[in-house]
Design a protein around this motif. Structure first.
Motif, PDB file in Angstrom:
ATOM      1  N   GLU A 136     -18.297  -4.021  -3.984  1.00 24.91           N
ATOM      2  CA  GLU A 136     -18.044  -2.606  -4.269  1.00 24.91           C
ATOM      3  C   GLU A 136     -18.899  -2.172  -5.465  1.00 24.91           C
ATOM      4  N   PRO A 137     -20.211  -1.998  -5.279  1.00 27.04           N
ATOM      5  CA  PRO A 137     -21.090  -1.687  -6.418  1.00 27.04           C
ATOM      6  C   PRO A 137     -20.811  -0.342  -7.085  1.00 27.04           C
ATOM      7  N   GLU A 138     -20.167   0.579  -6.373  1.00 27.00           N
ATOM      8  CA  GLU A 138     -19.874   1.880  -6.987  1.00 27.00           C
ATOM      9  C   GLU A 138     -18.746   1.790  -8.009  1.00 27.00           C
ATOM     10  N   LYS A 139     -17.989   0.721  -7.988  1.00 27.73           N
ATOM     11  CA  LYS A 139     -16.881   0.540  -8.923  1.00 27.73           C
ATOM     12  C   LYS A 139     -17.291  -0.463 -10.000  1.00 27.73           C
ATOM     13  N   SER A 140     -18.021   0.000 -10.995  1.00 29.35           N
ATOM     14  CA  SER A 140     -18.403  -0.880 -12.093  1.00 29.35           C
ATOM     15  C   SER A 140     -17.434  -0.692 -13.251  1.00 29.35           C
TER      16      SER A 140
ATOM     17  N   ILE B  79     -20.250  -5.582 -12.369  1.00 26.87           N
ATOM     18  CA  ILE B  79     -20.430  -4.954 -11.059  1.00 26.87           C
ATOM     19  C   ILE B  79     -20.036  -5.954  -9.988  1.00 26.87           C
TER      20      ILE B  79
ATOM     21  N   GLN C  66     -20.341  -7.067  -6.330  1.00 26.85           N
ATOM     22  CA  GLN C  66     -21.344  -6.812  -5.299  1.00 26.85           C
ATOM     23  C   GLN C  66     -20.728  -6.273  -4.007  1.00 26.85           C
TER      24      GLN C  66
END
Length: 106
Positions: free
Chosen positions: A59-63, A55, A57
């Motif tokens: 862009e947390p939605e892009k894991s 992840i 930090q």
């Protein structure tokens, strides 16, 4: 100075080896959070994780999910180990202050 005998490694490294087979979270100096199964830990803190989720930090939605990842020890900022290691047998030989304020003595 060795605290665990002739292996010439200290308590943090022994604790890291004890965490092998458990799920850990690692933050790198680049700001990435990596959570996965600790398959192998080396004495230089190089880690080999399996079934890891990376992840960013920023862009947390892009894991990203990867089967395996190797993290160089010098790139590690900190490692979150499982809570079960707080009662590891290697800590029994140390005498703590006996206060009720910290989790080590209570």
């Amino acid at each position: 100075m060795s605290v665990v005998g002739n292996n010439r490694v200290g308590i943090p490294i022994v604790l890291l080896h004890d965490a092998e087979g458990a799920v850990v979270t690692v933050e790198t100096v680049d700001g990435e959070l990596i959570r996965g199964l600790l398959f192998e830990a080396e004495d230089m803190m190089n880690l080999y994780l399996k079934k890891a989720v990376i992840i960013n930090q920023n862009e947390p939605e892009k894991s990203t999910t990867v089967d395996q990842v190797y993290i160089r020890g010098s790139r590690i900022l900190y490692i979150i180990l499982p809570e079960m290691l707080a009662k590891a047998p290697m800590f029994r030989r140390y005498v703590f202050c006996g206060c009720a304020c910290c989790k080590w003595c209570s």
